[in-house]
Design an enzyme around this catalytic site. Sequence first.
Site, short mmCIF file in Angstrom:
data_model
loop_
_atom_site.label_atom_id
_atom_site.label_comp_id
_atom_site.label_asym_id
_atom_site.label_seq_id
_atom_site.Cartn_x
_atom_site.Cartn_y
_atom_site.Cartn_z
N ASP A 215 2.52 0.80 6.78
CA ASP A 215 2.64 0.28 5.78
C ASP A 215 2.93 1.35 5.30
O ASP A 215 2.62 2.66 5.17
CB ASP A 215 2.02 -0.55 5.36
CG ASP A 215 1.99 -0.90 3.98
OD1 ASP A 215 3.06 -1.72 4.21
OD2 ASP A 215 1.54 -0.49 3.16
N GLU A 269 7.50 1.26 8.28
CA GLU A 269 7.96 0.58 7.44
C GLU A 269 8.25 1.89 6.20
O GLU A 269 7.25 2.11 5.95
CB GLU A 269 7.05 -0.02 6.49
CG GLU A 269 7.90 -1.49 5.73
CD GLU A 269 6.91 -1.16 4.16
OE1 GLU A 269 7.61 -1.61 3.19
OE2 GLU A 269 5.67 -0.49 3.78
C1 BGC Z 1 3.68 -4.32 1.94
C2 BGC Z 1 3.70 -5.08 0.58
C3 BGC Z 1 2.94 -4.40 -0.02
C4 BGC Z 1 2.90 -2.82 0.23
C5 BGC Z 1 1.58 -2.04 -0.25
C6 BGC Z 1 4.75 -3.33 1.70
O1 BGC Z 1 5.42 -2.78 2.51
O2 BGC Z 1 5.26 -4.54 3.60
O3 BGC Z 1 3.42 -6.13 1.25
O4 BGC Z 1 2.46 -4.62 -0.87
O5 BGC Z 1 3.13 -2.22 0.98
O6 BGC Z 1 1.13 -2.27 0.65
#
Ligand code: BGC
Length: 590
Positions: A215, A269
């Site tokens: 993440d 991500e």
């Molecule tokens: C996740 C979100 C999350 C955020 C904070 C993002 O990239 O996909 O769902 O709210 O990170 O962790």
Amino acid sequence: MSGPLASSAGSTTDWWRTAVVYQVYLRSYSDGDGDGIGDIAGLRARLDHIASLGADAIWISPWYPSPMFDAGYDVADPRGVEPLFGTLEDAKELLADAHRVGLRVLLDIVPNHTSAAAPKFQAALAGDVEGRSWYHFVPGKGPEGNEPPNNWTSGFGGPAWTRTTNPDGTPGYWYLHMFSAAQPDLNWSHPAVGEDYEKTLRFWFDLGIDGFRIDSANGLVKAEGLPDLGSPEAGDFHPAWDQPGIHDIYRGWRRIADSYDPPKIFVAEAWFKDPHRLARYLRTDELHTGFDASLIEAPFRAGLLHQALRHPPAAANLAGAPPIWVLSNHDTVRHRTRYARSQPEQPRYSDWDRKRWPDEVPDLALGLARARAAALLILALPGSIYLFQGDELGLDEVEDIPDDVRQDPTWEQSGHTDPGRDGCRVPLPWAGDRAPYAFVPAASGGAGDATPWLPQPDRWVASTVETENGRPASTLSLYRAAHEIRHRLIGGQDKLHWLGAAVDQPDQPAADESETGRFGPELIGWRTGGLTCVLNAGLEPAVLPADLRAELSGLVVVLASAGRSVQAEQACPDQIAGSSALWLAPPGEG
Ligand code: BGC
């Protein structure tokens, strides 16, 4: 439990290069214990649905203990399981079940921040010096320290800083949170943070997890001195994102992943406009793959889709990694609804569609036609594909969730200017003719009447798994057929060969002239392995150019997104219906 289609994941160590990964948003997949919230037991009971799609792996949203302020992306203990979702034993059983049906399991890891409920942060608030060094505790600006230490803003709206109160009641330092105040950012320059994360990786790898989705993977490291955004010290980029120190962290993680047999994998991500920046994360000693948002941001226009399709391969070619493709996820408006409105003339940021809500009534029939065409588009691409749960049912965004049940912190934190992400997170409809559509098990609370954590719309009666299972022309049947053909005809191919495309971006010419000029303004077409895809993004039927028809004359239609999805093997037609895609292959391959 195994579905009709064999997974192509096989036993190779390179499975991730071509994997179709199904994103399980755990709270909304299936509820096993009847409390209205999806959980591990519910997922175990319905793994066969994912296996029946022919997916190779699942990615599960965070299941760690959490106050659930941000639906689990606020992690209190990265080495445990949230009781709402089950137990560590349940997690082990799930891994065993998934592996038995040929599904690998990727877990979400959240290294940029923790929950404010994490013991170290609580200790930090109580004045513990070691606890404070795990986070960014900084004095405020101004004579009284009343102003935040810098001008950074939070991803959910408002300042990225919250002031603390000292144990004696006086105003204290500020702490950094790039998302909500309930998610303090970790200080990755403190060695104990990295050491603890390595423990976390090994903990789950040892349990049998096959890899992680990281993440906010381009977060973690902050620029020295936390300079203001836009200041000379910050340079051209945001000082909280994509800092050079991040790469050593991932090199260390890669060494750990590679020490397993078979090696574990990572998917980042990290939202970048510039493929060069993403490519740096995908070097052979860093992360295996990284999401690319280009298809999420592309309106349903031939030129913009063409442009989007050239983006992930650009990053991948630079790094030798496979491209990965995604149309929707738990942070975006579902693509059926994105496509159900007039399409902008430029790519758009992911929250663009939410913020204009509800200015234009969506044409959901048009959205579905385009979403079905997009299913054939994405599944005809080389590399790895990530599908968001419910894509295979053609679900739409639920935009009319009553304000008082909205749960995404974005809604409050934006001062009610952004409805947030709840609309794509509504629990899946499984069966029956009314909510909760068997999302909640029938045995619980009498006839499965517990209320799902977000309300499901009445119109989803036509989109339950049960209904779609029985219909050859349903979106679920289309996805199943497409997966099966993909596995057979694309296999491990990693090259896309353009047949032609419209370009409606005069300032962004195609890299290769042969890609353009051949098709009308709304068509794109390409071949990957033994599969040819032609897509008409216009509303009206489009005639295929004669030279292309000649080139495709030896092929037959094996799948079409419009009308009856699986066609008898018919010759390549002269024209293609509006908002639709065709798959063509040599006779006998359908
Ligand atoms: C996740 C979100 C999350 C955020 C904070 C993002 O990239 O996909 O769902 O709210 O990170 O962790």
